[in-house]
Design an enzyme around this catalytic site. Structure first.
Site, PDB file in Angstrom:
ATOM      1  N   SER A 104      62.314  46.722  32.174  1.00  0.00           N
ATOM      2  CA  SER A 104      63.421  46.929  31.255  1.00  0.00           C
ATOM      3  C   SER A 104      64.325  48.072  31.704  1.00  0.00           C
ATOM      4  O   SER A 104      64.926  48.021  32.772  1.00  0.00           O
ATOM      5  CB  SER A 104      62.866  47.162  29.847  1.00  0.00           C
ATOM      6  OG  SER A 104      63.856  47.052  28.872  1.00  0.00           O
ATOM      7  N   ASP A 246      70.563  46.778  29.624  1.00  0.00           N
ATOM      8  CA  ASP A 246      69.583  47.450  30.472  1.00  0.00           C
ATOM      9  C   ASP A 246      69.116  46.461  31.533  1.00  0.00           C
ATOM     10  O   ASP A 246      69.663  45.372  31.673  1.00  0.00           O
ATOM     11  CB  ASP A 246      68.418  48.000  29.641  1.00  0.00           C
ATOM     12  CG  ASP A 246      67.705  46.921  28.843  1.00  0.00           C
ATOM     13  OD1 ASP A 246      68.270  45.818  28.678  1.00  0.00           O
ATOM     14  OD2 ASP A 246      66.579  47.162  28.382  1.00  0.00           O
ATOM     15  N   ASP A 248      66.728  44.366  31.999  1.00  0.00           N
ATOM     16  CA  ASP A 248      66.345  42.984  31.686  1.00  0.00           C
ATOM     17  C   ASP A 248      67.194  42.396  30.571  1.00  0.00           C
ATOM     18  O   ASP A 248      66.933  41.285  30.109  1.00  0.00           O
ATOM     19  CB  ASP A 248      64.861  42.886  31.342  1.00  0.00           C
ATOM     20  CG  ASP A 248      64.505  43.539  30.019  1.00  0.00           C
ATOM     21  OD1 ASP A 248      65.236  44.455  29.584  1.00  0.00           O
ATOM     22  OD2 ASP A 248      63.479  43.154  29.415  1.00  0.00           O
ATOM     23  N   ASP A 250      67.530  42.911  27.403  1.00  0.00           N
ATOM     24  CA  ASP A 250      67.038  42.623  26.060  1.00  0.00           C
ATOM     25  C   ASP A 250      67.624  43.602  25.049  1.00  0.00           C
ATOM     26  O   ASP A 250      67.307  43.539  23.869  1.00  0.00           O
ATOM     27  CB  ASP A 250      65.509  42.616  26.001  1.00  0.00           C
ATOM     28  CG  ASP A 250      64.884  43.983  26.215  1.00  0.00           C
ATOM     29  OD1 ASP A 250      65.580  44.908  26.675  1.00  0.00           O
ATOM     30  OD2 ASP A 250      63.670  44.119  25.931  1.00  0.00           O
TER      31      ASP A 250
END
Length: 452
Positions: A104, A246, A248, A250
């Site tokens: 992440s 960010d 990833d 999410d």
């Protein structure tokens, strides 16, 4: 062995903490645990596997695929995609399991493994505990029951995932973004392709930064944890707003036309009012965490909306939403869950909906976000302390009580051990920033003294 799973899967320094052997072993264990739980009953199991672009994802992906296939699970390799895309595809393709390789917002040397159950929801805590137990049992010598011949899993590259995910996003957007100029900062991460594609298809004029991943530059001075470049680009290009993801994707943070940050609490407030207007905010309730600014709670109450609070971690927000049927929840950090359209935080979806609200109302994001006033909030990370004793230290309890007496009804204190990093977070809200800084500094010293 300490618990491997934190609040957001397994994380660590790739090839040191998170090794190929661990990734392989956990994947085999996950397959066996889901089989024993009856998930695979009556059919040949299928898993969706995706990753962010950090360099270590390549060898960890190979290890995960080897583990799953050796346990008899067919694998669909979707390549570099955001975490919410992997979750969506797990459900949309009818897979039994989803696996995302990402750390992440963490720095490039880290990586992580996150498992999704059928339907695209994160695995329950009890299943994660069982995976750890099975992994440890076999790591110390118990042999695996291994399929052979036609029983081993097959591995297929699935190249349609990105287009399917973007098509899904387009299908749930309430209005187009024509006439809106947006700067996107993709953190050199997993959304570097799909997020610009989605905003362009929706009609926005886009300027993209942080969208040239090379495996080494993920989250490096860019994205939702480093907003300076986005702020500057929004002002330079005269954009209506900026969106930061960010590694990833999410999570989503935003910047208004003046370059001012719009955090996850403010985004939730803007989306809550938009969803209520469309009769999409079930029970007129928003779910957030104990880290949400007190100003968010006051704003929701002023607007006649209910506010439900959970422990920190989007998985706990999601559990509360699923249990009670709520439609909107999230975290100050930018994890926003719109449960009718996603099973986890989705930064691209959140950014699209925020831009859609600007386009639909003709108001600036600054004006829309003014629905809530943020109370001064100071967050101090205290590293290298015994985070397990946060709730049991008498010395620390005394320091917290003294701080709460000083703040009174106009502030609050929260001490929280990180679920993903070896540190304790000290959060203080107060009527003014100087008081918040003073109290937070004293509490950080108390944490070091009591837990160091």
């Amino acid at each position: 062995m300490g618990r491997l799973f934190g609040t957001d899967g397994v994380r660590g320094v790739a090839n040191a903490d998170l090794t190929a052997e661990l990734a392989l072993g956990l994947s085999v264990a996950a397959a066996h645990v889901l089989a024993e739980a009856g998930t695979f009953e009556g059919h040949r199991p299928v898993a969706v596997v995706g990753r962010d672009p950090r360099a270590s994802g390549e060898f960890l992906e190979a290890a995960v695929v080897a583990g799953l296939a050796s346990a008899g699970v067919d694998v669909l390799l979707v390549g570099v995609l955001p975490t919410p895309a992997v979750a969506h595809l797990t459900g949309a393709l009818g897979a039994d399991l989803g696996v995302m390789l990402s750390a992440s917002h963490n720095a490039m040397p880290d990586n992580g493994i996150k498992f999704f159950a059928r339907g695209g929801h994160k695995l329950a805590d009890d299943l994660e505990d069982r995976i750890e137990a099975v992994y440890e049992e076999h790591r110390t010598g118990a042999p695996w029951d291994r399929p052979t011949g036609a029983g081993v899993g097959r591995v297929t590259s699935y190249g349609e995932g990105a287009d399917q995910y973007v098509a899904h996003l387009m299908s749930v957007l309430p209005n187009r973004l024509d006439g809106i100029k947006v700067v996107l900062d993709e953190a050199h991460g997993a959304a570097a392709r799909v997020s610009p594609d989605a905003f362009t298809r929706a009609g926005a004029e886009i300027i993209t930064i942080g969208a040239e991943p090379d495996g080494l530059n993920i989250n490096d001075g860019c994205g939702s944890t480093h907003l300076a470049k986005l702020r500057a680009a929004v002002v330079e290009h005269g954009a209506d707003l900026g969106i930061a993801h960010d590694g990833d994707a999410d999570r989503c943070l935003a910047v208004d036309h003046t370059g001012a940050e719009v955090d996850g609490d403010q985004i939730l407030a803007v989306l809550a009012l938009a969803m209520r207007e469309r009769s999409a905010l079930r029970s007129d309730t928003v779910v957030a965490t104990v880290m949400s600014n007190l100003g968010f709670k006051l704003a929701m109450e002023r607007e006649g909306l209910s506010f439900v609070q959970t422990a920190v971690g989007d998985r706990y927000v999601l559990e509360e939403m699923k249990e009670h049927g709520y439609a909107l929840g999230g975290e100050q950090s930018g994890h926003v869950i719109i449960l009718d359209h996603a099973t986890t935080g989705d930064g691209t979806l959140t950014g699209l909906l925020l831009a859609a609200r600007v386009a639909q109302t003709g108001r600036t994001l600054q004006d829309l976000a003014s629905v809530m006033e943020r109370l001064p909030q100071v967050l101090v990370n205290v590293p290298d302390v015994d985070r397990a004793r946060v709730k049991t230290s008498a010395e620390l309890a005394t320091a917290v009580a003294e701080a709460e007496r000083e703040l009174g009804a106009t502030g609050r204190v929260l001490l929280r051990p990180s679920g993903t990093e070896p540190l304790v977070r000290v959060m203080v809200e107060a009527a003014d920033i100087e008081q918040a800084r003073s109290v937070a500094g004293r509490l950080a010293d108390a944490v070091k003294s009591a837990l160091g």
